[in-house]
Design a protein around this motif. Structure first.
Motif, PDB file in Angstrom:
ATOM      1  N   GLU A  35       0.842  -1.206   0.000  1.00 59.06           N
ATOM      2  CA  GLU A  35       0.000   0.000   0.000  1.00 59.06           C
ATOM      3  C   GLU A  35       0.874   1.251   0.000  1.00 59.06           C
ATOM      4  OE1 GLU A  35      -2.768   2.474   3.106  1.00 59.06           O
ATOM      5  OE2 GLU A  35      -2.857   0.288   3.245  1.00 59.06           O
ATOM      6  N   CYS A  36       1.945   1.233   0.803  1.00 59.61           N
ATOM      7  CA  CYS A  36       2.868   2.381   0.847  1.00 59.61           C
ATOM      8  C   CYS A  36       3.588   2.560  -0.487  1.00 59.61           C
ATOM      9  CB  CYS A  36       3.899   2.195   1.958  1.00 59.61           C
ATOM     10  SG  CYS A  36       3.195   2.074   3.613  1.00 59.61           S
ATOM     11  N   SER A  37       3.894   1.452  -1.153  1.00 63.67           N
ATOM     12  CA  SER A  37       4.651   1.536  -2.405  1.00 63.67           C
ATOM     13  C   SER A  37       3.839   2.188  -3.515  1.00 63.67           C
ATOM     14  CB  SER A  37       5.101   0.132  -2.847  1.00 63.67           C
ATOM     15  OG  SER A  37       4.019  -0.622  -3.352  1.00 63.67           O
ATOM     16  N   ILE A  38       2.498   2.128  -3.422  1.00 62.49           N
ATOM     17  CA  ILE A  38       1.655   2.814  -4.415  1.00 62.49           C
ATOM     18  C   ILE A  38       1.923   4.313  -4.349  1.00 62.49           C
ATOM     19  CG2 ILE A  38      -0.705   3.370  -5.090  1.00 62.49           C
ATOM     20  CD1 ILE A  38      -0.050   0.548  -5.744  1.00 62.49           C
ATOM     21  N   ARG A  39       1.933   4.856  -3.139  1.00 59.14           N
ATOM     22  CA  ARG A  39       2.218   6.284  -2.976  1.00 59.14           C
ATOM     23  C   ARG A  39       3.637   6.608  -3.424  1.00 59.14           C
ATOM     24  NH1 ARG A  39      -0.842   5.238   1.815  1.00 59.14           N
ATOM     25  NH2 ARG A  39       1.067   4.815   2.992  1.00 59.14           N
ATOM     26  N   SER A  40       4.568   5.735  -3.071  1.00 61.57           N
ATOM     27  CA  SER A  40       5.957   5.961  -3.463  1.00 61.57           C
ATOM     28  C   SER A  40       6.125   5.898  -4.969  1.00 61.57           C
ATOM     29  CB  SER A  40       6.871   4.924  -2.794  1.00 61.57           C
ATOM     30  OG  SER A  40       6.829   5.058  -1.393  1.00 61.57           O
ATOM     31  N   SER A  41       5.394   4.995  -5.624  1.00 58.08           N
ATOM     32  CA  SER A  41       5.471   4.889  -7.069  1.00 58.08           C
ATOM     33  C   SER A  41       4.994   6.170  -7.734  1.00 58.08           C
ATOM     34  CB  SER A  41       4.634   3.703  -7.554  1.00 58.08           C
ATOM     35  OG  SER A  41       4.685   3.579  -8.957  1.00 58.08           O
ATOM     36  N   ALA A  42       3.955   6.777  -7.168  1.00 53.21           N
ATOM     37  CA  ALA A  42       3.479   8.057  -7.695  1.00 53.21           C
ATOM     38  C   ALA A  42       4.545   9.133  -7.536  1.00 53.21           C
ATOM     39  CB  ALA A  42       2.198   8.477  -6.973  1.00 53.21           C
ATOM     40  N   ILE A  43       5.274   9.095  -6.419  1.00 51.23           N
ATOM     41  CA  ILE A  43       6.342  10.068  -6.190  1.00 51.23           C
ATOM     42  C   ILE A  43       7.468   9.880  -7.198  1.00 51.23           C
ATOM     43  CG2 ILE A  43       8.156  10.741  -4.565  1.00 51.23           C
ATOM     44  CD1 ILE A  43       6.231  10.272  -2.313  1.00 51.23           C
ATOM     45  N   MET A  44       7.749   8.618  -7.574  1.00 45.72           N
ATOM     46  CA  MET A  44       8.798   8.362  -8.563  1.00 45.72           C
ATOM     47  C   MET A  44       8.582   9.178  -9.846  1.00 45.72           C
ATOM     48  SD  MET A  44      10.808   6.082  -7.215  1.00 45.72           S
ATOM     49  CE  MET A  44      10.426   7.009  -5.732  1.00 45.72           C
ATOM     50  N   SER A  45       7.305   9.426 -10.134  1.00 50.51           N
ATOM     51  CA  SER A  45       6.953  10.112 -11.364  1.00 50.51           C
ATOM     52  C   SER A  45       7.476  11.543 -11.405  1.00 50.51           C
ATOM     53  CB  SER A  45       5.432  10.135 -11.530  1.00 50.51           C
ATOM     54  OG  SER A  45       4.893   8.841 -11.361  1.00 50.51           O
ATOM     55  N   PHE A  46       7.801  12.101 -10.249  1.00 50.70           N
ATOM     56  CA  PHE A  46       8.235  13.489 -10.205  1.00 50.70           C
ATOM     57  C   PHE A  46       9.638  13.686 -10.765  1.00 50.70           C
ATOM     58  CE2 PHE A  46       4.746  13.599  -7.221  1.00 50.70           C
ATOM     59  CZ  PHE A  46       4.132  14.791  -7.539  1.00 50.70           C
ATOM     60  N   VAL A  47      10.349  12.616 -11.039  1.00 49.15           N
ATOM     61  CA  VAL A  47      11.652  12.769 -11.696  1.00 49.15           C
ATOM     62  C   VAL A  47      11.515  12.487 -13.187  1.00 49.15           C
ATOM     63  CG1 VAL A  47      12.981  12.244  -9.618  1.00 49.15           C
ATOM     64  CG2 VAL A  47      12.333  10.388 -11.140  1.00 49.15           C
ATOM     65  N   GLY A  48      10.279  12.501 -13.692  1.00 44.67           N
ATOM     66  CA  GLY A  48      10.038  12.385 -15.131  1.00 44.67           C
ATOM     67  C   GLY A  48       9.834  10.985 -15.629  1.00 44.67           C
ATOM     68  N   LEU A  49       9.392  10.057 -14.768  1.00 46.32           N
ATOM     69  CA  LEU A  49       9.268   8.658 -15.168  1.00 46.32           C
ATOM     70  C   LEU A  49       7.825   8.255 -15.470  1.00 46.32           C
ATOM     71  CD1 LEU A  49      11.778   7.209 -12.566  1.00 46.32           C
ATOM     72  CD2 LEU A  49      12.100   7.305 -15.034  1.00 46.32           C
ATOM     73  N   GLY A  50       6.929   9.217 -15.633  1.00 46.39           N
ATOM     74  CA  GLY A  50       5.549   8.907 -15.967  1.00 46.39           C
ATOM     75  C   GLY A  50       4.736   8.498 -14.763  1.00 46.39           C
ATOM     76  N   GLY A  51       3.425   8.313 -14.959  1.00 46.67           N
ATOM     77  CA  GLY A  51       2.547   7.920 -13.879  1.00 46.67           C
ATOM     78  C   GLY A  51       1.743   9.090 -13.333  1.00 46.67           C
ATOM     79  N   LEU A  52       1.010   8.847 -12.236  1.00 49.32           N
ATOM     80  CA  LEU A  52       0.121   9.860 -11.675  1.00 49.32           C
ATOM     81  C   LEU A  52       0.877  11.083 -11.177  1.00 49.32           C
ATOM     82  CD1 LEU A  52      -2.413   7.586  -9.760  1.00 49.32           C
ATOM     83  CD2 LEU A  52      -2.927   9.096 -11.682  1.00 49.32           C
ATOM     84  N   GLY A  53       2.020  10.870 -10.562  1.00 53.92           N
ATOM     85  CA  GLY A  53       2.794  11.999 -10.050  1.00 53.92           C
ATOM     86  C   GLY A  53       3.202  12.959 -11.153  1.00 53.92           C
TER      87      GLY A  53
END
Length: 546
Positions: free
Chosen positions: A207-225
């Protein structure tokens, strides 16, 4: 003697609570509370626009379609990262537990070495790992996947090792006496006793990794973030909330699935328990297979590309720069750089204390109506018509609060407040308030109701029941969770700084942008010092609580 010991423990907890309040008060002096120093000139109108977007999200087909695609990318990266994290955590966690060693010296050496590896990998936040991997291998999906796998593997591995160490020794000794091999002892002795707890905790971390995965997007890797970031840059707050609602839906679905799995684990003796576990396992296998198929065949990511000559050259240059190769005066050997970095470290410490203080106060004000046994009247023998609506409202706020990552909160708050540690502390508090409130409410729900009922039946008022019945029982667990969340907040402070919320994170992002590699190393060292301080202080304080 027992009465004296109990009184001494209560006295220590009271003193500890006063110390924690004093430390929180100290952190507040780090902010200049003048309105001109805190708010942007257009901060209040911006706040109104953000709230308008919350209640009027963009539901156009184009945005909904884009959100659905981004949600799948976020989920796929999270699943792929966690699948690698589980493998890493299991192998290193078993080695760190010392269960495969026979001599005491070898067991101690294993624990020190492998626990050190787990400690290092989990101490650095996943977004920092993402920055490092992007700098080394470029904008590959594997940058996000590895950035999730390494810290989550460290966290899971540490917990797995502790679980294996806590296994009762009698069944293990019986297996050794019967001539079982080390692997047989592991698979037929240790694992059956801890399997349910391992799966349960892994689901929580997923469950925590879902939020973290969205944060990953902020370095330009796509996704909700990534979509949230673009919408914020264009000031399209209605689109921001649409993508945030997708993220909340993902977290809620995973939470429901997690409860489904845990229920199956605790209900194994019934036929339904086996069916539940089988369906959950099938869903997990389909998610893992679907995620890797998407990453390889649709996203066209190939792990062999990571080992190309070009990537090897980039990685060599980057990691060589981190240790100061070909640099005459590395930042980590410069006294002025250390002085500046330590000042930022001090600010980051203040931010973390302020954040846990705000979230604790918010949880204190909301936790009583959030407990199911209080809403139903089973604990206090007091049923009011408004109990259940208030319970539902507070629980909904908890879900909303904890589902939105700290970085998303920070990116919105920075439009309202001026850069500094206050917006960072508020962003961290908003996210952790929901987690802390949920944990506290569950503590109250797990209480033995008989002493509280007796107190209420004797004519005690609600306030008296709270202060003389509920709080003395739950306070140790409450303080333990506060300290645990403070450790987590300390690891996350660097993230909110990426968007101008002060502390080490803001300087870290600047150093990454200007390729100041030795400055990055210096800031990471300061960051790890903070994490070690938080771990030590939290562990020492938890012993006092006990």
């Amino acid at each position: 003697m027992h009465k004296w010991k109990t009184s001494f423990r209560l006295h220590k907890r009271f003193i500890l609570s006063l110390i924690l309040l004093a430390v929180f008060g100290w952190s507040l002096f780090a902010v200049k509370w003048d309105a001109d120093e805190v708010y942007h000139a257009g901060g209040i109108p911006t706040l109104g626009q953000i709230f308008k977007g919350l209640f009027q999200p963009d539901l156009s087909p184009e945005v909904l379609s884009k959100g659905l695609e981004a949600a799948w990318i976020t989920l796929a990266y999270a699943v792929a990262g966690m699948s690698l994290a589980i493998i890493y955590a299991f192998i290193v966690g078993v080695l760190a537990s010392g269960t495969l060693t026979s001599s005491r010296a070898a067991r101690l050496a294993n624990k020190v070495f492998f626990r050190g590896i787990l400690g290092f990998t989990r101490s650095i936040h996943e977004l920092v790992w993402a920055w490092l991997f992007v700098a080394a291998i470029g904008f590959s999906p594997f940058a996000a996947i590895f950035a999730l796998a390494i810290p989550y593997g460290g966290i899971l591995g540490r917990i797995f090792a502790d679980m294996l160490n806590d296994v009762p020794k009698e069944p293990i000794k019986a297996l050794w006496a019967a001539g079982a091999s080390k692997l047989e002892v592991l698979f037929y002795g240790y694992l059956p006793l801890v399997r349910a707890d391992m799966i349960s905790y892994t689901m929580y971390r997923f469950e925590c990794s879902i939020r973290s995965s969205a944060i990953m997007s902020f370095v330009g890797l796509g996704g909700l973030g990534y979509q949230i970031q673009l919408s914020l840059a264009d000031l399209k707050y209605d689109q921001v909330w649409t993508y945030v609602f997708y993220l909340i839906a993902l977290v809620v679905l995973v939470d429901i699935w997690s409860n489904f799995v845990r229920k199956g684990l605790t209900d194994r003796k019934r036929r339904r328990g086996f069916s539940t576990g089988w369906r959950a396992s099938l869903l997990a296998a389909l998610l893992i297979a679907g995620s890797w198929i998407y990453i390889y065949f649709i996203d066209h990511a190939d792990i062999s590309d990571l080992f190309s000559d070009q990537n090897a050259e980039y990685a060599g240059k980057f990691f060589g720069g981190l240790i100061g190769l070909n640099e005459n005066n590395p930042a980590f050997f410069d006294a002025e750089s250390w002085a500046s970095a330590l000042k930022l470290t001090y600010e980051t410490l203040e931010m973390s204390v302020m954040a846990i203080g705000f979230s604790t106060i918010a949880a204190c004000l909301t936790v009583i109506p959030a407990a199911r046994n209080i809403a139903s009247g089973n604990l206090t023998i007091s049923k009011k018509w408004y109990n259940w609506p208030l319970y539902g409202l507070v629980r909904l706020v908890y879900i909303f609060s904890r589902s939105v990552p700290e970085l998303v909160w920070a990116m919105m708050i920075i439009f309202i407040l001026k850069p500094g540690i206050l917006p960072g502390a508020l962003a961290l508090a908003l996210h952790n308030f929901g987690i802390l409130g949920k944990l506290w409410a569950e503590v109250i729900e797990d209480m033995d109701p008989r002493p509280i009922r007796n107190l209420a039946a004797s004519g005690a008022s609600k306030i008296e029941t709270l202060f003389y019945g509920i709080l003395p029982i739950v306070m140790p667990r409450f303080l333990t969770y506060v300290l645990y969340r403070w450790e987590v907040i300390m690891r996350t402070t660097i993230v909110v700084g990426f968007v101008g919320a002060g502390g080490l994170g803001m300087d870290f992002k600047l150093a990454m942008s200007y390729f100041q590699y030795t400055q990055i190393t210096l800031l990471l060292l300061c960051y790890m010092i903070l994490v070690v301080i938080a771990d030590f202080a939290s562990e020492s304080t938890r012993k006092t609580v006990k």
